[in-house]
Design an enzyme around this catalytic site. Sequence first.
Site, short mmCIF file in Angstrom:
data_model
loop_
_atom_site.label_atom_id
_atom_site.label_comp_id
_atom_site.label_asym_id
_atom_site.label_seq_id
_atom_site.Cartn_x
_atom_site.Cartn_y
_atom_site.Cartn_z
N GLU A 1 0.99 -1.14 0.26
CA GLU A 1 0.11 0.11 -0.28
C GLU A 1 0.84 1.67 -0.44
O GLU A 1 1.85 1.60 0.90
CB GLU A 1 -0.58 0.35 1.16
CG GLU A 1 -1.36 1.41 1.63
CD GLU A 1 -2.73 1.62 3.10
OE1 GLU A 1 -3.76 2.04 2.93
OE2 GLU A 1 -2.18 1.18 3.77
N LYS B 1 -10.23 2.08 -1.66
CA LYS B 1 -9.85 1.65 -0.39
C LYS B 1 -10.98 2.14 0.40
O LYS B 1 -11.51 3.41 0.73
CB LYS B 1 -9.01 1.85 0.46
CG LYS B 1 -8.71 1.30 1.37
CD LYS B 1 -7.53 2.04 2.45
CE LYS B 1 -7.18 1.54 3.97
NZ LYS B 1 -6.16 1.80 4.32
N CYS C 1 -5.27 -2.79 3.33
CA CYS C 1 -4.76 -2.71 4.89
C CYS C 1 -6.07 -2.35 6.05
O CYS C 1 -6.15 -3.64 6.44
CB CYS C 1 -3.94 -1.15 4.52
SG CYS C 1 -2.57 -0.88 6.42
#
Length: 264
Positions: A40, A111, A146
């Site tokens: 990421e 995300k 994440c």
Amino acid sequence: MRASLLQIAVNEDESAEVRRVRAAALVRDQAGADLVVLPELWTTGAFAFEEFGSQAEPLEGPTYEAMAKAASDAGVWLHAGSVPERGSDGQLYNTSLVISPSGDLAASYRKIHRFGFDKGEAVLMGAGREPVTVRLPETTLGVATCYDLRFPELFRSLVDAGAETLVVPAGWPERRRSHWTLLAQARAVENQAFVLACGTAGTHAGVPQAGHSIVVDPWGEVLAEAGADEEVLTVEFDPAKVARTREQFPALKDRVLGLSTPRR
């Protein structure tokens, strides 16, 4: 299937452009792999909040261009990690790029769960809204990033969409490394899927990174795990094990909650 996780170090003494060149060389070195994964926000650092705006790029910006050329040269599928994307609406997003062996942008994922509570990514970046899967010749990828790892409902939706291999690039801090390993194994076991979780090494804006990229099989067994420093973690696995596991131990068929039509 052979996968290589590039646990690249992100440090303040290296510019994003130099790191792109270095990452591209690492990707090219993986010729012969089926899938290569980067972490990421590896161009900026996941905790370098003040850099997000100045380093933001369009979806097919300099990171995509460099990684597309590298993927094409190596002949690999490449999950190029995520970049700070400047959308056409002017909003920033934490956006992952999946690139085909021909260098085409096969998919992008913004995300959904932003980290920071009332600061950092949570206030600087917009939230994605759609789960994303990508069909490879050997398996279907489910894409997450994440902090998403803490939200099992996202992974259930990816499995419902056909995901068999869950790919999670991250910039996970060292101080919560035990959570990283635990959650990667939990997402694998509960979804009876492979998990490929690729983190960064180094230090982002003073925050030491966990490293310890990990590959977990559908039974929760750790197939490979990196250390704390920059490393290329390569593993071979059999995607057919997902179907075998789900047939041998059909727990997913007993789901009740979260289904549109409850099982009776």
